[in-house]
Every structure is written in C-alpha cells, then in structure tokens.
Design an enzyme around this catalytic site. Structure first.
Site, PDB file in Angstrom:
ATOM      1  N   SER A 170      -1.687 -16.823   2.804  1.00  0.00           N
ATOM      2  CA  SER A 170      -2.423 -16.368   1.622  1.00  0.00           C
ATOM      3  C   SER A 170      -2.529 -17.491   0.604  1.00  0.00           C
ATOM      4  O   SER A 170      -3.186 -17.323  -0.419  1.00  0.00           O
ATOM      5  CB  SER A 170      -1.748 -15.147   1.001  1.00  0.00           C
ATOM      6  OG  SER A 170      -0.366 -15.275   0.988  1.00  0.00           O
ATOM      7  N   HIS A 224      -6.772 -13.047   7.152  1.00  0.00           N
ATOM      8  CA  HIS A 224      -5.921 -12.710   6.008  1.00  0.00           C
ATOM      9  C   HIS A 224      -5.955 -11.213   5.708  1.00  0.00           C
ATOM     10  O   HIS A 224      -6.978 -10.675   5.288  1.00  0.00           O
ATOM     11  CB  HIS A 224      -6.376 -13.519   4.776  1.00  0.00           C
ATOM     12  CG  HIS A 224      -5.470 -13.344   3.609  1.00  0.00           C
ATOM     13  ND1 HIS A 224      -5.916 -13.196   2.314  1.00  0.00           N
ATOM     14  CD2 HIS A 224      -4.117 -13.272   3.542  1.00  0.00           C
ATOM     15  CE1 HIS A 224      -4.882 -13.046   1.514  1.00  0.00           C
ATOM     16  NE2 HIS A 224      -3.782 -13.089   2.235  1.00  0.00           N
ATOM     17  N   GLU A 251      -9.948 -11.055   5.282  1.00  0.00           N
ATOM     18  CA  GLU A 251     -10.724 -12.263   4.997  1.00  0.00           C
ATOM     19  C   GLU A 251     -10.634 -13.160   6.238  1.00  0.00           C
ATOM     20  O   GLU A 251      -9.530 -13.530   6.667  1.00  0.00           O
ATOM     21  CB  GLU A 251     -10.156 -12.981   3.769  1.00  0.00           C
ATOM     22  CG  GLU A 251     -10.456 -12.240   2.470  1.00  0.00           C
ATOM     23  CD  GLU A 251      -9.798 -12.856   1.238  1.00  0.00           C
ATOM     24  OE1 GLU A 251     -10.440 -12.896   0.182  1.00  0.00           O
ATOM     25  OE2 GLU A 251      -8.629 -13.293   1.318  1.00  0.00           O
ATOM     26  N   ASN A 294      -7.296 -13.186  -3.546  1.00  0.00           N
ATOM     27  CA  ASN A 294      -6.126 -13.712  -4.259  1.00  0.00           C
ATOM     28  C   ASN A 294      -6.512 -14.607  -5.428  1.00  0.00           C
ATOM     29  O   ASN A 294      -5.801 -14.660  -6.436  1.00  0.00           O
ATOM     30  CB  ASN A 294      -5.221 -14.493  -3.304  1.00  0.00           C
ATOM     31  CG  ASN A 294      -4.333 -13.570  -2.490  1.00  0.00           C
ATOM     32  OD1 ASN A 294      -4.237 -12.384  -2.776  1.00  0.00           O
ATOM     33  ND2 ASN A 294      -3.700 -14.114  -1.471  1.00  0.00           N
TER      34      ASN A 294
HETATM   35  N1  CAA Z   1       2.352   1.533   5.359  1.00  0.00           N
HETATM   36  C1  CAA Z   1       1.525   2.446   5.883  1.00  0.00           C
HETATM   37  N2  CAA Z   1       0.855   3.356   5.150  1.00  0.00           N
HETATM   38  C2  CAA Z   1       1.071   3.359   3.827  1.00  0.00           C
HETATM   39  C3  CAA Z   1       1.939   2.443   3.200  1.00  0.00           C
HETATM   40  C4  CAA Z   1       2.600   1.500   4.029  1.00  0.00           C
HETATM   41  N3  CAA Z   1       3.422   0.586   3.520  1.00  0.00           N
HETATM   42  N4  CAA Z   1       1.932   2.687   1.873  1.00  0.00           N
HETATM   43  C5  CAA Z   1       1.096   3.718   1.676  1.00  0.00           C
HETATM   44  N5  CAA Z   1       0.578   4.109   2.848  1.00  0.00           N
HETATM   45  C6  CAA Z   1      -0.406   5.173   3.090  1.00  0.00           C
HETATM   46  C7  CAA Z   1       0.161   6.522   2.850  1.00  0.00           C
HETATM   47  O1  CAA Z   1       0.736   7.030   4.029  1.00  0.00           O
HETATM   48  C8  CAA Z   1      -1.087   7.320   2.450  1.00  0.00           C
HETATM   49  O2  CAA Z   1      -1.822   7.663   3.603  1.00  0.00           O
HETATM   50  P1  CAA Z   1      -2.681   9.014   3.661  1.00  0.00           P
HETATM   51  O3  CAA Z   1      -3.691   8.929   2.556  1.00  0.00           O
HETATM   52  O4  CAA Z   1      -3.313   8.947   5.011  1.00  0.00           O
HETATM   53  O5  CAA Z   1      -1.710  10.097   3.459  1.00  0.00           O
HETATM   54  C9  CAA Z   1      -1.925   6.295   1.680  1.00  0.00           C
HETATM   55  O6  CAA Z   1      -1.460   5.002   2.114  1.00  0.00           O
HETATM   56  C10 CAA Z   1      -1.746   6.426   0.192  1.00  0.00           C
HETATM   57  O7  CAA Z   1      -0.365   6.284  -0.095  1.00  0.00           O
HETATM   58  P2  CAA Z   1       0.408   7.120  -1.187  1.00  0.00           P
HETATM   59  O8  CAA Z   1      -0.291   8.443  -1.405  1.00  0.00           O
HETATM   60  O9  CAA Z   1       1.850   7.151  -0.838  1.00  0.00           O
HETATM   61  O10 CAA Z   1       0.358   6.215  -2.451  1.00  0.00           O
HETATM   62  P3  CAA Z   1      -0.855   5.765  -3.312  1.00  0.00           P
HETATM   63  O11 CAA Z   1      -2.015   6.697  -3.291  1.00  0.00           O
HETATM   64  O12 CAA Z   1      -0.217   5.452  -4.592  1.00  0.00           O
HETATM   65  O13 CAA Z   1      -1.349   4.423  -2.608  1.00  0.00           O
HETATM   66  C11 CAA Z   1      -1.313   2.097  -2.225  1.00  0.00           C
HETATM   67  C12 CAA Z   1      -0.483   3.370  -2.350  1.00  0.00           C
HETATM   68  C13 CAA Z   1      -2.220   2.220  -1.014  1.00  0.00           C
HETATM   69  C14 CAA Z   1      -0.341   0.957  -2.048  1.00  0.00           C
HETATM   70  C15 CAA Z   1      -2.190   1.951  -3.527  1.00  0.00           C
HETATM   71  O14 CAA Z   1      -1.371   2.011  -4.645  1.00  0.00           O
HETATM   72  C16 CAA Z   1      -2.968   0.655  -3.573  1.00  0.00           C
HETATM   73  O15 CAA Z   1      -4.043   0.535  -3.023  1.00  0.00           O
HETATM   74  N6  CAA Z   1      -2.409  -0.364  -4.291  1.00  0.00           N
HETATM   75  C17 CAA Z   1      -3.001  -1.686  -4.399  1.00  0.00           C
HETATM   76  C18 CAA Z   1      -2.425  -2.552  -3.322  1.00  0.00           C
HETATM   77  C19 CAA Z   1      -2.985  -3.952  -3.357  1.00  0.00           C
HETATM   78  O16 CAA Z   1      -3.582  -4.405  -4.307  1.00  0.00           O
HETATM   79  N7  CAA Z   1      -2.769  -4.685  -2.253  1.00  0.00           N
HETATM   80  C20 CAA Z   1      -3.202  -6.058  -2.149  1.00  0.00           C
HETATM   81  C21 CAA Z   1      -2.152  -6.989  -2.646  1.00  0.00           C
HETATM   82  S1  CAA Z   1      -2.648  -8.663  -2.487  1.00  0.00           S
HETATM   83  C22 CAA Z   1      -2.221  -9.082  -0.922  1.00  0.00           C
HETATM   84  O17 CAA Z   1      -1.605  -8.373  -0.205  1.00  0.00           O
HETATM   85  C23 CAA Z   1      -2.715 -10.383  -0.454  1.00  0.00           C
HETATM   86  C24 CAA Z   1      -1.789 -11.519  -0.582  1.00  0.00           C
HETATM   87  O18 CAA Z   1      -1.969 -12.454   0.165  1.00  0.00           O
HETATM   88  C25 CAA Z   1      -0.802 -11.622  -1.644  1.00  0.00           C
END
Ligand code: CAA
Length: 516
Positions: free
Chosen positions: A119, A140, A152, A190
C-alpha cells in the site's frame, strides 16, 4: 492467462483476508508463512472469520468447511510453485519484498503472475527484483478484505498488459471492482485517505477537538462509515505511518507529514486494533471503548435554556463586511428551529436573555458579531453541519453559564453536538474541505478521473458518496470560501483553493464540465 490456483505469502490481517476472498471464490489457495506459529495464527484468522459468518447465518457449515478446505498451508515461496498467481502480503519493507520476489523467480514457474499488495512502496521498485518484471503487478486490497469491494490494479511501465488484464479479470471473479492505476505513491485511495486521517490525528494532538468529537464529526457530519481515528486503528498506525512517509517523500507538504502522535503511539506498540489499542482501547471486542465524548445524540429533555438572542452575523457586521446574504438565511433557519422547539427567541441584541447565539457558517467567526452586538460574554456560535448535527463554538470570552445554556439549547433541539474552536472550517469542515481539495488536485493532476476518485473512495473506504459527489452537494462556491478562509487563517498552501475548483466555481460547472 487463466488463473486456477493462487498462493498468498503472509497471513497477517490483510493476507488472511485476501486468502479468504480467494477461497470463497472457489480458488485453491496456498497460505504461506515461514514461521509455524505465524502460519497457525494466520490459518486461525481465516477460520475465525468463516466461523463468524456461520454464526451470523451468512454461510452454512458445509460452505464454511468447503472454503476452509481450499486453503492449504505452506512454509516458503517454493510452496507457491503450483500457483498461477502469487500475491505477497508481507510487511512493508522493500528489502524483504524484493527478497521474496527474487526467491519466487528461483523456485516458481517463470510464467506465473507475481502480485504485490503493497500500500506504500513502489510496485516498480518491487518488480525490479524479478528477472521478469513484466509479470509483476500491484493488486491492492482494502481492509477488511472480505468486505471492501475495491481492488486497485497497479501497473508499472514494464507490466505486461496481459498480466494486468488477467489480474483485472480475476478481481472481477472475486466479486470486486478493479480500478487500473499507474504506480504513484498511495495510488488513488490511500493518497486521498491517509492525509485526511493524518489531519484528524493532528487535530487531536493539538487539542483542537476531542477524540470522540473528531470521529463523530466524520460519521455524523460527513456521513462516513467510521471516524478517522477509529479507522487509523483499523488500518494500523504503523501501516498508516508507512504510507504517509512515502506520500511525504513523493509529494511533501503538511498533509502528508505524519502527525507526531502516530509515531509516538506506534513506538509505544499501540499500533491499533491488531496491537490491542491505538487511539482507542480494544479490551475485548473490536468496538472502540469511548468515554471522552462531548458528542451526544441528546435523548433526554434537559433544562430550559431561557430566552435566546439570535445574532445574524451579516446584520451585526454592518455594511462592507464580507458576509453574504445566504448567511442571513442561516440565522433565519436557526431562529425558526429554536422557536419551533417552544423556546423563546429574539433577534433584538439588547433584549435581556441568558444566551446569545451567533448563526455562523463553516467559516466560523463568533467574536466579531458577538462583540458588535455587545454580547461577547454570553455568546456562542452554532452551525448546523447537518440537520441533525450542531457544531457548538465557545470563544475565550464565552462564560461557563452561556456555554451550559447553549448545551441545554442544543439538547432541547434534539441535536447531536460536537464542540469546535472558532477557526475556519470549524470541525466538520476542517476535516472535509481539505480532503475534497486533495481529490480535486488529484483530478487536476490528471492521475485519476472524477469517476475513478469516487469509485475508489466508495468501494475501497465505504464512503456513501465519493468526494466529487460530496463537492457537488456542498457546492463548489462554499468549498472555495471555506478553503480560502482556512488558507488565510493558517497560511498553509495545503488549504489554498485549487485553480481548477476556482475556475469551475466561477463558471458554474462541475469538475466534469457539466452545469451545476
Ligand atoms: N471480515 C469479514 N467481514 C466483515 C469484517 C471482517 N473483518 N468486518 C465486518 N464484516 C462484515 C460484517 O460481517 C457485515 O456483513 P453483513 O452485512 O453481510 O452482515 C458487514 O461487514 C458490516 O459489518 P458490521 O455490521 O459489523 O459493521 P459496520 O456496518 O460498522 O461495517 C466496516 C464495518 C465494513 C468496517 C465499515 O465500518 C467500513 O466500511 N469502514 C471503512 C473501512 C475502510 O475505510 N477501509 C479501507 C481502509 S484503507 C486500506 O485498507 C488500504 C491500505 O492500504 C491502508
């Protein structure tokens, strides 16, 4: 180039998630870790995630067993020999990654695809470790890998187009949306996300706002799925730091210069969720424990705030001031809201009342109108960031009694509230507008189209609307105004309204050239 079997080298949070994604799509996966304990922990991560899906009724036990059965353990790059695609998901150290690539050259098939989930590092620099750099590509994923839909696909100047096409097609088979990008620091998502998260960390460490208010400003005020500090914990502060270091090296500027608190927390081992704590503690569950909130969705009916004097900054400032007529509409709207809640409201500054409220916009500016109205000690500023979220501003002259009355007022209005200092952007805008600016600059640079930017942030980071859509919704003129106020207030070129934004705002068109 058909991809029938894959290998994942490194089964940490991301590697295990990526292996799960492959296995769920029906592909046999070799999961590789050199250290037996790390291998066991990685495989346990995969089965724990699948078990959670069974418990939530998302998978049957038989499906879970079939998916888990597709994952075979391996202890080194030689175990990837049967794979058509090998993806490395090891720590972000160029030397280590290059070593793995060179080993894959020696032990693997020369025609297999080598992908990197880096990343922060240059895919080109990683690819250069192979005698066949044309087969190396960035793939990515985003955290949590099973959930976030963006992949990506990062090509270097040397990537074989057939390799990029095969990986793009594979991403689609996984149920993801591939976006092809070239090898530039931070790629699309990112490069936009991390400077915004970094800015949030800086607002916390400078005491600009509380942890809970910063996160609430993003979720309640902007509508993002997580607050920036909780998201830093999810990504990992060490990973975030690595991305920022690379962004700073490539682009410079305050946005990419890591807030010292990120390094301090990382040095202290508080790397986020995976380290058991970062900005928040994660004692038992994944949810951050929060106790420092001034943010509240007020349910109880609290004390009567008494009569409220509503100060219109335009009227108070008098002729020649820069305030615009739409600022008066804000005061009228606030007066109606207060009156509708059954609270006595007056527009006469000399009427005796406990509380004077300056109807500010996102540029702030409480003290001038409050002083002009002779009410500096009993004035606060109020800005409705959304119909349900108020930004409450106390100045250094606001008395404790006036602040308490203001808190009673927002509670009576049924509003959630965050506290913000009287600085341009307040809190929601201070997070939002520079973030939009970064997106505009990326489009102006020609690195990504407006559609790519929105796709990256909605699919990769769960935004309900991408930055371009948010910009259209707030209005380009407002974005220019707030950025100009932030730029004038801080003197930081990272806040200056970009020329493309100013031109489009003047012409009344969006960044896509369509009328707004
Ligand atoms: N593994 C598998 N499934 C997961 C999970 C995990 N770790 N975390 C959540 N889920 C699933 C849940 O099972 C749920 O599925 P269903 O809808 O089918 O029931 C769904 O995701 C939603 O989860 P929750 O209801 O528990 O929680 P939420 O609605 O608060 O969503 C989230 C959690 C998906 C993390 C949401 O908060 C979100 O989209 N956050 C933003 C995350 C983000 O920005 N990620 C990118 C970071 S940058 C990066 O990763 C790149 C890098 O290089 C740094």
């Amino acid at each position: 180039m058909e991809i029938r079997a894959v290998a994942v080298i490194g089964l940490g949070t991301m590697g295990a998630g990526i292996a799960e994604v492959f296995a769920r799509a029906g592909l046999p996966v070799t999961g590789i870790e050199a250290d037996p304990a790390a291998l066991a922990a990685g495989l346990a991560r995969i089965t724990a995630s699948l078990d959670k899906a069974v418990a939530r009724g998302k998978l049957t036990q038989a499906e879970r067993d079939a998916i888990a059965g597709r994952v075979t353990p391996g202890s080194g790059p030689a175990d990837a020999a049967g794979a058509d695609l090998v993806i490395e998901v090891i720590p972000e150290q160029l030397g280590l990654k290059r070593q793995i690539i060179a080993e894959l050259d020696r032990s693997g098939r020369p025609d297999s695809i080598i992908a990197t989930n880096t990343s922060s590092l240059s895919v080109t620099a990683i690819a250069a470790a192979s005698a066949h750099p044309g087969r190396v590509v960035g793939m990515h994923f985003f955290n949590p890998a099973p959930v976030m839909r963006l992949v990506e696909v990062v090509t270097t100047v040397g990537t074989d187009p057939a390799v990029a096409a095969a990986v793009t097609e594979l991403a689609r088979r996984l149920g993801k949306t591939p976006v092809q990008v070239t090898d530039r620091a931070g790629f699309v998502a990112n490069a936009l996300l991390l400077p915004y998260l970094n800015h949030a960390a800086r607002l916390l460490e400078t005491g600009y706002a509380t942890r809970a208010d910063i996160d609430a400003a993003a979720t309640e005020g902007i509508g993002l799925p997580m607050g920036p500090l909780a998201l830093l914990d999810l990504i990992g502060l060490d990973t975030s730091l690595a991305v920022l270091d690379v962004l700073r090296h490539e682009f410079g500027g305050s946005r990419a210069t890591p807030a010292p608190i990120l390094r301090r927390l990382t040095d202290a081992g508080r790397t986020g969720r995976k380290g058991g704590g970062g900005f928040y503690d994660y004692p038992e569950r994944d949810a951050p424990a929060s106790a420092d909130s001034s943010f509240s969705a007020n349910a109880d009916r609290p004390a009567d705030p008494g009569t409220v004097t509503l100060i219109d900054p335009v009227a108070a400032a008098g002729p020649g001031d820069a305030a615009r007529p739409d600022h008066s509409e804000r005061a009228a709207d606030l007066a109606s809201l207060i009156a509708a809640a059954g609270i006595s409201v007056t527009r006469n500054p000399s009427h005796p009342s406990d509380l004077a409220v300056v109807a500010i916009g996102p540029q702030g500016g409480v003290l001038g109108p409050a002083t002009a109205a002779g009410r500096a000690a009993d004035s606060v500023g109020l800005h409705l960031a959304t119909p349900a979220l108020a930004e409450l501003v106390a100045t250094p002259l606001t008395s404790p009694g006036a602040l308490a009355a203001a808190q009673a007022l927002v509670a009576r209005l049924g509003l959630a509230v965050v506290r913000a200092p009287d600085r341009p952007g307040l809190l929601v805008g201070a997070l939002l507008y520079p973030h939009l600016r970064d997106a505009i600059t990326m489009v102006a640079d020609g690195y990504a189209s407006p559609a790519d930017v929105d796709a990256a942030m909605t699919l990769g980071c769960g935004y309900p609307r991408g930055p371009m859509r948010m910009l259209a919704d707030v209005g380009l003129g407002q974005a220019v105004d707030v950025l100009a106020a932030m730029h004038a207030g801080y003197g930081d070129p990272a806040f200056a309204p970009p020329p493309l934004l100013v031109e489009c705002a003047r012409a009344g068109i969006g960044l896509d050239g369509q009328p707004t």
